[in-house]
Scaffold this active site. Structure first.
Site, short mmCIF file in Angstrom:
data_model
loop_
_atom_site.label_atom_id
_atom_site.label_comp_id
_atom_site.label_asym_id
_atom_site.label_seq_id
_atom_site.Cartn_x
_atom_site.Cartn_y
_atom_site.Cartn_z
N ASP A 176 -8.09 -5.00 -0.47
CA ASP A 176 -8.51 -5.79 -1.41
C ASP A 176 -8.11 -7.36 -1.28
OD1 ASP A 176 -7.65 -3.11 -3.38
OD2 ASP A 176 -9.64 -3.85 -3.04
N HIS A 199 0.71 -1.21 -0.19
CA HIS A 199 -0.08 -0.05 -0.09
C HIS A 199 0.82 1.19 0.05
CE1 HIS A 199 -3.17 2.87 1.39
NE2 HIS A 199 -3.99 1.99 0.78
C1 SDX Z 1 -5.99 0.32 -2.95
O1 SDX Z 1 -4.16 4.70 -1.93
C2 SDX Z 1 -5.14 4.23 -1.33
O2 SDX Z 1 -5.51 4.30 -0.15
C3 SDX Z 1 -5.54 3.00 -2.21
C4 SDX Z 1 -6.78 2.31 -1.48
C5 SDX Z 1 -8.07 2.93 -1.20
O3 SDX Z 1 -8.79 2.45 -0.23
O4 SDX Z 1 -8.15 3.92 -2.15
O5 SDX Z 1 -6.20 1.60 -0.19
C6 SDX Z 1 -7.52 1.11 -2.24
O6 SDX Z 1 -5.79 0.55 -3.94
C7 SDX Z 1 -5.18 -0.96 -2.33
C8 SDX Z 1 -3.98 -1.23 -3.18
C9 SDX Z 1 -4.53 -2.26 -4.12
N1 SDX Z 1 -3.44 -2.78 -5.00
C10 SDX Z 1 -2.82 -3.98 -4.99
O7 SDX Z 1 -3.21 -4.63 -3.93
C11 SDX Z 1 -1.88 -4.14 -6.00
C12 SDX Z 1 -0.60 -4.87 -5.58
N2 SDX Z 1 0.26 -3.69 -4.73
C13 SDX Z 1 0.98 -2.92 -5.32
O8 SDX Z 1 1.16 -3.01 -6.97
C14 SDX Z 1 1.56 -1.69 -4.78
O9 SDX Z 1 1.92 -2.23 -3.38
C15 SDX Z 1 0.68 -0.49 -4.76
C16 SDX Z 1 0.49 0.01 -6.21
C17 SDX Z 1 -0.66 -0.79 -3.80
C18 SDX Z 1 1.44 0.68 -3.87
O10 SDX Z 1 2.69 0.58 -4.78
P1 SDX Z 1 3.83 2.03 -4.19
O11 SDX Z 1 3.35 2.83 -3.00
O12 SDX Z 1 4.03 2.68 -5.41
O13 SDX Z 1 5.04 1.23 -3.82
P2 SDX Z 1 6.12 0.72 -5.01
O14 SDX Z 1 5.46 0.38 -6.23
O15 SDX Z 1 7.26 1.78 -5.01
O16 SDX Z 1 6.75 -0.56 -4.11
C19 SDX Z 1 7.70 -0.53 -3.47
C20 SDX Z 1 8.45 -1.83 -3.31
C21 SDX Z 1 9.15 -2.05 -4.74
O17 SDX Z 1 10.12 -2.72 -4.76
P3 SDX Z 1 11.59 -2.26 -4.78
O18 SDX Z 1 11.66 -1.55 -6.29
O19 SDX Z 1 11.64 -1.34 -3.71
O20 SDX Z 1 12.53 -3.61 -4.96
O21 SDX Z 1 7.71 -3.04 -2.90
C22 SDX Z 1 7.55 -3.62 -4.16
C23 SDX Z 1 8.04 -2.92 -5.30
O22 SDX Z 1 8.35 -3.78 -6.37
N3 SDX Z 1 5.82 -4.18 -4.05
C24 SDX Z 1 5.47 -5.33 -4.30
C25 SDX Z 1 4.21 -5.02 -3.94
N4 SDX Z 1 3.91 -3.80 -3.69
C26 SDX Z 1 5.16 -3.36 -3.92
N5 SDX Z 1 6.01 -6.58 -4.79
C27 SDX Z 1 5.23 -7.62 -4.69
N6 SDX Z 1 3.95 -7.57 -4.62
C28 SDX Z 1 3.40 -6.45 -4.25
N7 SDX Z 1 2.17 -6.50 -4.23
#
Ligand code: SDX
Length: 427
Positions: free
Chosen positions: A363, A306
């Site tokens: 989710d 998140h």
């Molecule tokens: C919602 O914003 C809100 O409030 C949203 C929400 C709401 O109520 O409106 O809460 C609802 O959208 C919840 C999120 C639902 N999405 C998912 O479950 C999709 C999977 N999650 C990710 O794609 C990710 O965690 C995000 C998009 C939710 C957040 O991404 P960020 O904050 O941009 O973080 P990032 O992509 O910079 O990740 C940081 C690190 C990275 O690795 P490094 O480059 O540091 O090595 O964490 C890794 C990412 O690759 N990472 C994941 C991951 N989420 C982050 N790796 C594997 N699986 C994941 N799910």
């Protein structure tokens, strides 16, 4: 805390006002930065940038706190109903009994959708994703309710608000039933808001719809938990579209499109598809954990991570508990729930996830409950939108009442320097 921050660029210093929020959050006011220094800030994804001051929702990602207008989400999910929470989010206070009854009565008066909207629905193929259909139908509401566009008075806003709260659930039910080849009808004005939604969605054409207390309570709780979440992607979209004074329906339609994405609200559908794939793979969670950690693999563990929560998403905790209760009450045995729990346990013990503070989000478990309620997977994000509607409305109303300027970010240009046109024959 000082009330200004000093910024030094070359031999010049600039003072930036410091603003402190109710929960002691600290913000640097950079609204005059470019005028003073010629510099802008750069923050892709706005990870460090506040777009507004808001009095609606507070969340603390480190502590896993979520409050609507100061009330803890845990209390609201247990003690309030969805329409009560909608009133709270939009108008700032929990309603008295009279306010609640008038709000619901005003909504019911506006819950008829022009029959010509069905012609738009008919034009979509059955294979159309319901989020695309819903976004289009919501935007189309503007054409059938033109007075809802130029809203400047609170009375005008109220009229637009009760219209969308009355008509949106009808569009949700019609979108579902169109895909199922079922007649498009209404519920019953004598029912509660959530009971009416369930009847519109699930009433068999050939029989009476019997309300199920378990489903009513489950849906009430799920809608409350999704109702607002401060400046997330789709809410920021609603605010920026509304800031151009596009109408409420157009702003909500844009929010639906933003929510559709699998990184945002679309994740609840993607979680179920992921869990189904793991189940089809014989429950091999290790393979999907490896994929999620492989930088060359675009796969992410859906429902995990998140932007703000670097601790448990408080909503995920409540939904996980509710999943056990609802499936138990409904007598539903779903192996997918066990796979989800196994995956969660593995991820919470895995260094990659621990290092990145990746926890289950809202989710991760919600789809398991929707599935037990016989809601098709493709409708999961629509249910998220149904819950988020009052939050989008509240944020849009706050932005308009605060007379916020049109949203128009700056950029850093990194393209070609100035150059002269070359005629095609010379290229
Ligand atoms: C919602 O914003 C809100 O409030 C949203 C929400 C709401 O109520 O409106 O809460 C609802 O959208 C919840 C999120 C639902 N999405 C998912 O479950 C999709 C999977 N999650 C990710 O794609 C990710 O965690 C995000 C998009 C939710 C957040 O991404 P960020 O904050 O941009 O973080 P990032 O992509 O910079 O990740 C940081 C690190 C990275 O690795 P490094 O480059 O540091 O090595 O964490 C890794 C990412 O690759 N990472 C994941 C991951 N989420 C982050 N790796 C594997 N699986 C994941 N799910």
């Amino acid at each position: 805390m000082a009330n200004t921050a000093s910024l030094k660029i070359d031999d010049k210093s600039y003072e930036l006002p410091i603003i402190t929020g109710v929960e002691d959050e600290v913000a640097l006011d950079i609204s005059k930065l470019r005028g003073m220094s010629g510099a802008i800030t750069l923050d892709p994804g706005y990870k460090n940038t506040g777009s507004c001051s808001s009095a609606i929702t507070f969340l603390d990602g480190e502590k896993g706190i979520l409050r609507y207008r100061g009330y803890a989400i845990e209390e609201l999910a247990e003690k309030a109903d969805f329409l009560e929470v909608a009133f709270l989010l939009i108008f700032g206070e929990l309603p008295t009994k009279e306010q609640y009854q008038k709000f619901h009565a005003d909504i019911k008066k506006q819950s008829i959708v022009d029959e010509d909207v069905k012609k738009i629905l008919d034009a979509f193929p059955k294979s159309a994703h319901p989020m695309g259909v819903l976004s289009s139908l919501t935007s189309a509401l503007t054409s059938f309710n033109p007075s809802s566009v130029n809203v400047n008075s609170e009375e005008d806003m109220y009229r637009a608000i009760v219209k969308i709260l009355g008509k949106f659930p009808v569009l949700v039910a019609w979108t579902l039933r169109k895909k199922q080849g079922l007649p498009l009808d209404y519920g019953d004005d004598d029912l509660g808001y959530v009971q009416n939604i369930l009847k519109m969605m699930f009433k068999s054409p050939s029989g009476e719809y019997k309300q199920n207390k378990i489903l009513i309570e489950a849906l009430d709780k799920l809608l409350i938990l999704h109702a607002d979440h401060e400046q997330n992607c789709s809410t920021s979209t609603v605010r920026i579209v509304g800031s151009s004074h596009a109408g409420l329906f157009a702003s909500i339609s844009a929010g639906i499109s933003a929510l559709w994405g699998p990184l945002h609200g679309g994740a609840n559908q993607a979680v179920l598809e992921m869990l189904e794939a793991i189940k089809a793979d014989g429950g091999d969670t290790k393979k999907y954990m490896a994929k999620a950690k492989d930088k060359d693999d675009p796969f992410r563990l859906m429902g995990f991570g998140h932007r703000v929560y670097k601790n448990f998403d408080p909503r995920a905790k409540i939904i996980k508990k509710a999943a056990d209760e609802v499936l138990g009450d409904l007598g539903v045995e779903d192996p997918i729930l066990d796979i989800a729990k196994g995956l969660e346990k593995e991820a919470l013990e895995d260094q990659y996830f621990v290092d990145r503070k990746l926890y289950p989000n809202v989710d991760f478990y919600s789809g398991i409950i929707y599935r037990a309620m016989d809601i098709p997977t493709e409708m999961f994000t629509v249910m998220f939108a149904l819950g988020r509607l009052p939050g989008w409305i509240a944020q849009w109303r706050e932005m308009r009442l605060n007379k916020e300027p049109i949203g128009r970010p700056r950029q850093l240009y990194v393209g070609s320097p100035s150059r002269s046109f070359v005629p095609m024959e010379n290229r």
